[in-house]
Scaffold this motif. Structure first.
Motif, PDB file in Angstrom:
ATOM      1  N   VAL A  30      53.799  36.411  45.029  1.00 33.52           N
ATOM      2  CA  VAL A  30      54.216  37.290  43.939  1.00 33.52           C
ATOM      3  C   VAL A  30      53.056  38.091  43.368  1.00 33.52           C
ATOM      4  CG1 VAL A  30      55.307  37.367  41.679  1.00 33.52           C
ATOM      5  CG2 VAL A  30      56.051  35.697  43.364  1.00 33.52           C
ATOM      6  N   GLY A  31      51.967  37.445  43.041  1.00 34.89           N
ATOM      7  CA  GLY A  31      50.824  38.094  42.422  1.00 34.89           C
ATOM      8  C   GLY A  31      49.860  37.064  41.904  1.00 34.89           C
ATOM      9  N   PHE A  32      48.824  37.538  41.261  1.00 33.14           N
ATOM     10  CA  PHE A  32      47.804  36.633  40.754  1.00 33.14           C
ATOM     11  C   PHE A  32      47.207  37.236  39.494  1.00 33.14           C
ATOM     12  CE2 PHE A  32      43.753  34.466  40.605  1.00 33.14           C
ATOM     13  CZ  PHE A  32      44.118  33.181  40.952  1.00 33.14           C
ATOM     14  N   VAL A  33      47.039  36.424  38.469  1.00 31.14           N
ATOM     15  CA  VAL A  33      46.455  36.880  37.207  1.00 31.14           C
ATOM     16  C   VAL A  33      45.304  35.946  36.859  1.00 31.14           C
ATOM     17  CG1 VAL A  33      46.860  37.275  34.752  1.00 31.14           C
ATOM     18  CG2 VAL A  33      48.680  37.710  36.385  1.00 31.14           C
ATOM     19  N   ASN A  34      44.155  36.503  36.513  1.00 31.09           N
ATOM     20  CA  ASN A  34      43.071  35.664  36.000  1.00 31.09           C
ATOM     21  C   ASN A  34      42.438  36.364  34.804  1.00 31.09           C
ATOM     22  OD1 ASN A  34      41.281  37.561  36.989  1.00 31.09           O
ATOM     23  ND2 ASN A  34      40.667  36.363  38.762  1.00 31.09           N
TER      24      ASN A  34
ATOM     25  N   VAL B 298      45.170  45.765  38.301  1.00 24.42           N
ATOM     26  CA  VAL B 298      44.878  46.257  36.958  1.00 24.42           C
ATOM     27  C   VAL B 298      43.807  45.342  36.387  1.00 24.42           C
ATOM     28  CG1 VAL B 298      45.762  46.737  34.657  1.00 24.42           C
ATOM     29  CG2 VAL B 298      47.232  47.091  36.648  1.00 24.42           C
ATOM     30  N   ARG B 299      42.658  45.930  36.053  1.00 27.92           N
ATOM     31  CA  ARG B 299      41.550  45.132  35.530  1.00 27.92           C
ATOM     32  C   ARG B 299      41.534  45.197  34.007  1.00 27.92           C
ATOM     33  NH1 ARG B 299      40.058  48.221  39.615  1.00 27.92           N
ATOM     34  NH2 ARG B 299      39.724  47.178  41.614  1.00 27.92           N
ATOM     35  N   LYS B 300      40.925  44.198  33.390  1.00 33.24           N
ATOM     36  CA  LYS B 300      40.854  44.136  31.921  1.00 33.24           C
ATOM     37  C   LYS B 300      40.094  45.325  31.344  1.00 33.24           C
ATOM     38  CE  LYS B 300      42.764  40.061  31.320  1.00 33.24           C
ATOM     39  NZ  LYS B 300      43.703  39.523  30.466  1.00 33.24           N
ATOM     40  N   ASP B 301      39.169  45.921  32.120  1.00 33.55           N
ATOM     41  CA  ASP B 301      38.411  47.070  31.623  1.00 33.55           C
ATOM     42  C   ASP B 301      39.221  48.365  31.655  1.00 33.55           C
ATOM     43  OD1 ASP B 301      38.451  47.785  34.298  1.00 33.55           O
ATOM     44  OD2 ASP B 301      36.278  47.665  34.571  1.00 33.55           O
ATOM     45  N   GLY B 302      40.481  48.300  32.127  1.00 31.19           N
ATOM     46  CA  GLY B 302      41.348  49.469  32.130  1.00 31.19           C
ATOM     47  C   GLY B 302      41.412  50.215  33.446  1.00 31.19           C
ATOM     48  N   THR B 303      40.571  49.861  34.415  1.00 31.58           N
ATOM     49  CA  THR B 303      40.624  50.550  35.704  1.00 31.58           C
ATOM     50  C   THR B 303      41.796  50.019  36.521  1.00 31.58           C
ATOM     51  OG1 THR B 303      39.070  48.990  36.703  1.00 31.58           O
ATOM     52  CG2 THR B 303      38.163  51.025  35.782  1.00 31.58           C
ATOM     53  N   ILE B 304      42.327  50.898  37.359  1.00 27.15           N
ATOM     54  CA  ILE B 304      43.513  50.591  38.162  1.00 27.15           C
ATOM     55  C   ILE B 304      43.211  50.928  39.612  1.00 27.15           C
ATOM     56  CG2 ILE B 304      45.932  51.191  38.576  1.00 27.15           C
ATOM     57  CD1 ILE B 304      45.961  52.218  35.637  1.00 27.15           C
ATOM     58  N   GLU B 305      43.662  50.080  40.504  1.00 32.47           N
ATOM     59  CA  GLU B 305      43.605  50.382  41.936  1.00 32.47           C
ATOM     60  C   GLU B 305      45.027  50.255  42.451  1.00 32.47           C
ATOM     61  OE1 GLU B 305      41.504  48.730  45.979  1.00 32.47           O
ATOM     62  OE2 GLU B 305      40.510  48.431  44.064  1.00 32.47           O
ATOM     63  N   GLN B 306      45.665  51.386  42.706  1.00 38.12           N
ATOM     64  CA  GLN B 306      47.055  51.373  43.136  1.00 38.12           C
ATOM     65  C   GLN B 306      47.121  51.311  44.647  1.00 38.12           C
ATOM     66  OE1 GLN B 306      49.381  54.538  41.572  1.00 38.12           O
ATOM     67  NE2 GLN B 306      51.266  53.813  42.508  1.00 38.12           N
ATOM     68  N   PHE B 307      48.009  50.463  45.187  1.00 33.58           N
ATOM     69  CA  PHE B 307      48.184  50.347  46.629  1.00 33.58           C
ATOM     70  C   PHE B 307      49.241  51.338  47.090  1.00 33.58           C
ATOM     71  CE2 PHE B 307      47.240  45.560  46.055  1.00 33.58           C
ATOM     72  CZ  PHE B 307      45.891  45.814  45.975  1.00 33.58           C
ATOM     73  N   ASP B 308      49.034  51.898  48.279  1.00 33.23           N
ATOM     74  CA  ASP B 308      50.070  52.763  48.833  1.00 33.23           C
ATOM     75  C   ASP B 308      51.202  51.895  49.384  1.00 33.23           C
ATOM     76  OD1 ASP B 308      49.148  51.806  51.280  1.00 33.23           O
ATOM     77  OD2 ASP B 308      48.107  53.649  51.792  1.00 33.23           O
ATOM     78  N   SER B 309      52.309  52.521  49.727  1.00 29.89           N
ATOM     79  CA  SER B 309      53.506  51.808  50.159  1.00 29.89           C
ATOM     80  C   SER B 309      53.268  50.962  51.402  1.00 29.89           C
ATOM     81  CB  SER B 309      54.629  52.817  50.421  1.00 29.89           C
ATOM     82  OG  SER B 309      55.782  52.162  50.862  1.00 29.89           O
TER      83      SER B 309
ATOM     84  N   THR C  83      46.812  32.451  35.733  1.00 21.78           N
ATOM     85  CA  THR C  83      48.175  32.006  36.014  1.00 21.78           C
ATOM     86  C   THR C  83      48.354  31.702  37.488  1.00 21.78           C
ATOM     87  OG1 THR C  83      49.025  34.207  36.482  1.00 21.78           O
ATOM     88  CG2 THR C  83      49.158  33.463  34.204  1.00 21.78           C
ATOM     89  N   ASN C  84      49.364  30.926  37.787  1.00 25.29           N
ATOM     90  CA  ASN C  84      49.918  30.768  39.124  1.00 25.29           C
ATOM     91  C   ASN C  84      51.383  31.148  38.996  1.00 25.29           C
ATOM     92  OD1 ASN C  84      47.696  28.378  39.306  1.00 25.29           O
ATOM     93  ND2 ASN C  84      48.109  29.289  41.286  1.00 25.29           N
ATOM     94  N   LEU C  85      51.776  32.267  39.587  1.00 22.44           N
ATOM     95  CA  LEU C  85      53.164  32.696  39.528  1.00 22.44           C
ATOM     96  C   LEU C  85      53.908  32.098  40.711  1.00 22.44           C
ATOM     97  CD1 LEU C  85      52.530  36.432  38.703  1.00 22.44           C
ATOM     98  CD2 LEU C  85      53.106  34.602  37.119  1.00 22.44           C
TER      99      LEU C  85
END
Length: 194
Positions: A86-90, A101-112, A42-44
């Motif tokens: 805004v963000g990026f989805v591929n 959020v990766r398709k394999d279920g792993t998450i990398e959360q950014f701090d504030s 996507t292109n948001l």
């Protein structure tokens, strides 16, 4: 009386923003909020960009201020940066101000602090307002940047993307070794093989 109702409706319609809502094409869909391709990428569009759209067609977008945006057969913007505020989805995951959020279920959360320092997102990285850009590989893993655990009152996301719910609120890491760590609530967490 009917004349006044019709006149009011005409005036209301004239003041309304009149653009077509979008197109559904073989390559994907395009609308005022962005482009969704058949491959899942996507292109948001950001808020300001979306509100500057006058018209959307199968070959491009006409803006109030600025040159029109031409689209190729795969709905990619021709001659324009693919950056997004805004963000990026591929096809391997999505990235936004709160993390990856990766398709394999792993998450990398950014701090504030990092979330507020983001200027743009793209398919190969993140541009920061202050500091060097963050490069991403083909699996949306950050390259050349030290990852830290993100800890909250009820759980944590490890530096490798595993979500852990605490048995007791505000648990802390009491032992940390090369193969894993132990939390103050007794939970043992094994690190993935390198």
């Amino acid at each position: 009386m009917k004349f006044l109702v019709v006149a009011a409706a005409v005036v209301a319609c004239a003041g309304a923003r009149s653009i077509n809502s979008g197109w559904v094409l073989p390559a994907g869909n395009i609308g005022t909020s962005g482009i969704l391709r058949k491959d899942g990428s996507t292109n948001l569009f950001g808020h300001d960009f979306a509100h500057s759209i006058i018209s959307i067609g199968p070959a491009g977008i006409i803006l109030k201020d600025g040159p029109p945006i031409q689209l190729d057969a795969d709905l990619n913007m021709v001659g324009r940066s693919k950056r997004s505020t805004v963000g990026f989805v591929n096809n391997v995951g999505s990235i936004g101000r709160s993390g990856i959020v990766r398709k394999d279920g792993t998450i990398e959360q950014f701090d504030s602090a990092l979330a507020h320092d983001i200027a743009y997102f793209g398919p190969t990285g993140i541009i920061l307002k202050n500091g060097p850009p963050i490069h991403l590989n083909e699996n949306l893993n950050t390259m050349g940047r030290t990852k830290r655990h993100t800890v909250g009152p009820s759980g944590m996301i490890t530096s490798w993307g595993q979500g852990i719910q605490f048995k007791e609120p505000f648990a802390t890491i009491i032992l940390d070794g090369p193969s894993g760590f132990q939390l103050s609530d007794g939970t043992l967490v094994q690190k993935p093989a390198q």
